[in-house]
Design a protein around this motif. Structure first.
Motif, PDB file in Angstrom:
ATOM      1  N   GLY A   1       0.793  -1.224   0.000  1.00 30.78           N
ATOM      2  CA  GLY A   1       0.000   0.000   0.000  1.00 30.78           C
ATOM      3  C   GLY A   1       0.823   1.271   0.000  1.00 30.78           C
ATOM      4  N   ILE A   2       2.017   1.192  -0.558  1.00 30.89           N
ATOM      5  CA  ILE A   2       2.924   2.338  -0.649  1.00 30.89           C
ATOM      6  C   ILE A   2       2.821   2.900  -2.060  1.00 30.89           C
ATOM      7  CG2 ILE A   2       5.348   3.063  -0.510  1.00 30.89           C
ATOM      8  CD1 ILE A   2       5.778   0.471   1.231  1.00 30.89           C
ATOM      9  N   LEU A   3       2.748   4.217  -2.201  1.00 31.80           N
ATOM     10  CA  LEU A   3       2.700   4.798  -3.537  1.00 31.80           C
ATOM     11  C   LEU A   3       4.102   4.859  -4.141  1.00 31.80           C
ATOM     12  CD1 LEU A   3       0.100   7.713  -3.332  1.00 31.80           C
ATOM     13  CD2 LEU A   3      -0.249   5.260  -3.706  1.00 31.80           C
ATOM     14  N   LEU A   4       4.185   4.579  -5.425  1.00 28.41           N
ATOM     15  CA  LEU A   4       5.451   4.652  -6.166  1.00 28.41           C
ATOM     16  C   LEU A   4       5.444   5.929  -7.007  1.00 28.41           C
ATOM     17  CD1 LEU A   4       8.157   3.395  -7.033  1.00 28.41           C
ATOM     18  CD2 LEU A   4       6.906   2.186  -8.852  1.00 28.41           C
ATOM     19  N   ILE A   5       6.419   6.795  -6.756  1.00 26.01           N
ATOM     20  CA  ILE A   5       6.542   8.057  -7.483  1.00 26.01           C
ATOM     21  C   ILE A   5       7.767   7.997  -8.384  1.00 26.01           C
ATOM     22  CG2 ILE A   5       6.783  10.558  -7.333  1.00 26.01           C
ATOM     23  CD1 ILE A   5       5.622  10.433  -4.527  1.00 26.01           C
TER      24      ILE A   5
ATOM     25  N   PRO B   1       3.871   3.834 -12.550  1.00 32.29           N
ATOM     26  CA  PRO B   1       3.885   4.351 -11.180  1.00 32.29           C
ATOM     27  C   PRO B   1       2.534   4.928 -10.786  1.00 32.29           C
ATOM     28  CG  PRO B   1       4.845   5.959 -12.643  1.00 32.29           C
ATOM     29  CD  PRO B   1       4.532   4.751 -13.488  1.00 32.29           C
ATOM     30  N   ASP B   2       2.387   5.239  -9.506  1.00 28.53           N
ATOM     31  CA  ASP B   2       1.153   5.873  -9.033  1.00 28.53           C
ATOM     32  C   ASP B   2       1.145   7.362  -9.325  1.00 28.53           C
ATOM     33  OD1 ASP B   2      -0.094   3.544  -7.606  1.00 28.53           O
ATOM     34  OD2 ASP B   2       1.789   3.660  -6.506  1.00 28.53           O
ATOM     35  N   LEU B   3       2.315   7.994  -9.189  1.00 27.73           N
ATOM     36  CA  LEU B   3       2.461   9.422  -9.446  1.00 27.73           C
ATOM     37  C   LEU B   3       3.734   9.656 -10.256  1.00 27.73           C
ATOM     38  CD1 LEU B   3       1.610  10.800  -5.880  1.00 27.73           C
ATOM     39  CD2 LEU B   3       0.237  11.198  -7.935  1.00 27.73           C
TER      40      LEU B   3
ATOM     41  N   GLY C   1      -1.125  11.623 -11.818  1.00 28.51           N
ATOM     42  CA  GLY C   1      -1.256  10.197 -11.543  1.00 28.51           C
ATOM     43  C   GLY C   1      -2.709   9.767 -11.578  1.00 28.51           C
ATOM     44  N   ARG C   2      -3.003   8.737 -10.796  1.00 23.59           N
ATOM     45  CA  ARG C   2      -4.354   8.191 -10.774  1.00 23.59           C
ATOM     46  C   ARG C   2      -5.355   9.233 -10.295  1.00 23.59           C
ATOM     47  NH1 ARG C   2      -2.508   3.829  -7.376  1.00 23.59           N
ATOM     48  NH2 ARG C   2      -4.312   4.233  -6.051  1.00 23.59           N
ATOM     49  N   GLN C   3      -6.551   9.195 -10.858  1.00 15.28           N
ATOM     50  CA  GLN C   3      -7.586  10.173 -10.524  1.00 15.28           C
ATOM     51  C   GLN C   3      -7.919  10.163  -9.035  1.00 15.28           C
ATOM     52  OE1 GLN C   3     -11.047  10.159 -13.051  1.00 15.28           O
ATOM     53  NE2 GLN C   3     -12.386  10.946 -11.433  1.00 15.28           N
ATOM     54  N   GLU C   4      -8.018   8.981  -8.430  1.00 15.90           N
ATOM     55  CA  GLU C   4      -8.408   8.909  -7.018  1.00 15.90           C
ATOM     56  C   GLU C   4      -7.382   9.586  -6.120  1.00 15.90           C
ATOM     57  OE1 GLU C   4      -8.314   5.018  -5.172  1.00 15.90           O
ATOM     58  OE2 GLU C   4      -7.063   4.249  -6.810  1.00 15.90           O
ATOM     59  N   ILE C   5      -6.120   9.610  -6.545  1.00 12.71           N
ATOM     60  CA  ILE C   5      -5.085  10.298  -5.770  1.00 12.71           C
ATOM     61  C   ILE C   5      -5.138  11.795  -6.043  1.00 12.71           C
ATOM     62  CG2 ILE C   5      -2.607  10.511  -5.344  1.00 12.71           C
ATOM     63  CD1 ILE C   5      -2.323   7.597  -6.359  1.00 12.71           C
ATOM     64  N   MET C   6      -5.189  12.156  -7.311  1.00 12.18           N
ATOM     65  CA  MET C   6      -5.138  13.573  -7.691  1.00 12.18           C
ATOM     66  C   MET C   6      -6.373  14.336  -7.231  1.00 12.18           C
ATOM     67  SD  MET C   6      -2.170  13.942  -9.018  1.00 12.18           S
ATOM     68  CE  MET C   6      -2.298  15.592  -9.719  1.00 12.18           C
ATOM     69  N   ASP C   7      -7.491  13.645  -7.069  1.00 10.46           N
ATOM     70  CA  ASP C   7      -8.711  14.326  -6.617  1.00 10.46           C
ATOM     71  C   ASP C   7      -8.682  14.665  -5.127  1.00 10.46           C
ATOM     72  OD1 ASP C   7      -9.872  14.601  -9.057  1.00 10.46           O
ATOM     73  OD2 ASP C   7     -11.239  12.902  -8.871  1.00 10.46           O
ATOM     74  N   LEU C   8      -7.591  14.348  -4.445  1.00 14.76           N
ATOM     75  CA  LEU C   8      -7.418  14.794  -3.071  1.00 14.76           C
ATOM     76  C   LEU C   8      -6.877  16.224  -3.006  1.00 14.76           C
ATOM     77  CD1 LEU C   8      -5.901  11.724  -1.176  1.00 14.76           C
ATOM     78  CD2 LEU C   8      -8.186  12.691  -0.930  1.00 14.76           C
ATOM     79  N   ILE C   9      -6.444  16.745  -4.163  1.00 10.52           N
ATOM     80  CA  ILE C   9      -5.818  18.066  -4.196  1.00 10.52           C
ATOM     81  C   ILE C   9      -6.892  19.152  -4.256  1.00 10.52           C
ATOM     82  CG2 ILE C   9      -4.244  19.566  -5.505  1.00 10.52           C
ATOM     83  CD1 ILE C   9      -3.040  16.905  -6.647  1.00 10.52           C
ATOM     84  N   ALA C  10      -6.669  20.239  -3.505  1.00  7.42           N
ATOM     85  CA  ALA C  10      -7.590  21.381  -3.527  1.00  7.42           C
ATOM     86  C   ALA C  10      -7.670  21.965  -4.946  1.00  7.42           C
ATOM     87  CB  ALA C  10      -7.086  22.452  -2.552  1.00  7.42           C
TER      88      ALA C  10
END
Length: 427
Positions: A233-237, A260-262, A280-289
């Motif tokens: 469960g670690i993101l790979l950048i 990679p994830d990002l 990166g993935r939408q589910e990650i990027m949609d955490l950004i303001a």
């Protein structure tokens, strides 16, 4: 070679700019002497304030893949500038560049434009922490990811050049959440993950290391990183600020078929103007303001001049045959330097992917930061200055990359290689 004007300007600059330069490696500290002050650049060449012209293999540290002052890019910037240089509001050009990046990188579903590679990496790590709800990160010795506090731990690039692997001014608390492993050492990564996976938000890596010299990933290293990060469960950048759009249109991740994830980008996507991006993935990027709670902002993010230059550059790179040409020129230069060193019986270990290349004055192979540091930097300094005297401008540091562009001709490289044969005999 006359350099009186450069020396005069450098003396004056030191009175008002720390070290006389606005980025450390420009200071020629590791090779000795005074830096050249560049007055203009065109195609594959740069000209200094004293009128000396050089074939350029620095390429502004990577962005000038089309060469300097590409006519189409310059015209596009001029058109954009005539409409205004900054709005602080959305533009269609931002959308176009974002779409081009997403099409080029299958791992990027959404992308945020920023103003530098450092900012891109800093922001990617923040959203990785927000997504995983973990604090620690793992980076690799000799990989430089910008000058954010938590990343100046066993860093490469300018830190390697100046012998400053850790920077004063970085709080212990900022560095305490940063774990490090030797590049290419998957066993060390496994050991660290085994001990710390519950607190590891991400692993960040240059898929092709370009800041301790150019160091290539061992077979399966990146693939095993991908497997391990998914399992825990670690993101790979992937930090593709250097390799993105340089080694292939879709970067190193397309070349090596790793997702990679990002991803962090910069340099080429601004066509020579300041820019960065992370995506990166939408589910990650949609955490950004403003969509999500992870805050990141920038007044000049998506600057209209920078994105316009980037669009025009990517258009040129997407045309047929461009990367094949870059491969030919890169191969010509690398093989020629290797032959010159061999004929002179000089230890010289080479690394290259397409138009991104390195060369170490060492007997052994270079696979990580420790082996890179065995290179004879005194010999490199002599090589640098003697090549400069003969009209070829390489990076003023053993621990930086060399680049060719689409406008370097076979004759240009032959000229450099002719000089190299003479230089290696004198090292």
């Amino acid at each position: 070679m006359k350099t009186a004007t450069s020396k005069k300007l450098f003396a004056q600059s030191q009175r008002v700019i720390p070290g006389g330069v606005n980025s450390p490696v420009r200071a020629f500290r590791s090779v000795g002497g005074s830096p050249l002050f560049i007055k203009r650049a065109q195609g594959a060449k740069v000209t200094d304030v004293d009128g000396n012209t050089y074939l350029d293999y620095v390429a502004s540290w990577g962005p000038m893949v089309l060469g300097h002052a590409n006519p189409s890019v310059v015209r596009a910037i001029q058109r954009a500038a005539s409409l205004g240089t900054s709005y602080g509001a959305p533009t269609e050009q931002e959308l176009i560049l974002a779409q081009m990046i997403c099409r080029a990188f299958p791992s990027i579903e959404k992308v945020r434009l920023v103003s530098s590679g450092t900012e891109a990496v800093m922001s990617a790590i923040r959203v990785a922490r927000g997504f995983t709800k973990r604090d620690a990160i793992l980076k690799f010795e000799g990989c430089y990811h910008g000058h954010a506090d938590h990343l100046l731990v066993k860093a490469g690039s300018g830190a390697a050049t100046l012998g400053l692997p850790d920077s004063p001014g970085v709080p212990k608390a900022a560095a305490s959440q940063t774990l490090t492993a030797p590049y290419n050492d998957i066993d060390a990564v496994k050991s660290l993950i085994h001990k710390h996976w519950r607190k590891l938000a991400c692993i960040i890596v240059e898929p092709i290391a370009g800041n301790m010299g150019v160091v290539l990933p061992k077979k399966e290293f990146l693939r095993q990183l991908r497997t391990l990060t998914k399992k825990h469960g670690i993101l790979l950048i992937f930090d593709e600020v250097i390799s993105g759009f340089r080694v292939s249109y879709g970067g190193a991740q397309t070349l090596y078929d790793i997702k990679p994830d990002l991803t962090c980008l910069g340099k080429i996507i601004g066509g020579g103007l300041p820019v960065g991006a992370y995506g990166g993935r939408q589910e990650i990027m949609d955490l950004i303001a403003p969509v999500g709670p992870v805050y990141q902002a920038g007044t000049l993010s998506g600057n209209p001049l920078a994105v316009t230059a980037g669009i025009e550059t990517l258009k040129k790179l997407s045309t047929s045959g461009v990367y094949e040409k870059l491969e030919r020129r890169g191969q010509q230069l690398a093989e020629g330097l290797g032959k010159a060193a061999k004929q002179a019986n000089i230890p010289f270990y080479q690394t290259r992917v397409g138009s991104l290349m390195g060369g170490f004055f060492t007997n052994g192979r270079v696979t990580d930061y420790a082996s890179a540091k065995t290179s004879d930097t005194t010999r490199y300094a002599k090589f640098f200055h003697k090549m400069l005297e003969r009209g070829s401008y390489f990076a003023p540091s053993q621990f930086e990359a060399a680049f060719v562009s689409t406008v370097h001709t076979a004759a240009d490289i032959d000229q450099t290689l002719e000089a190299a044969h003479q230089v290696f005999k004198k090292l």
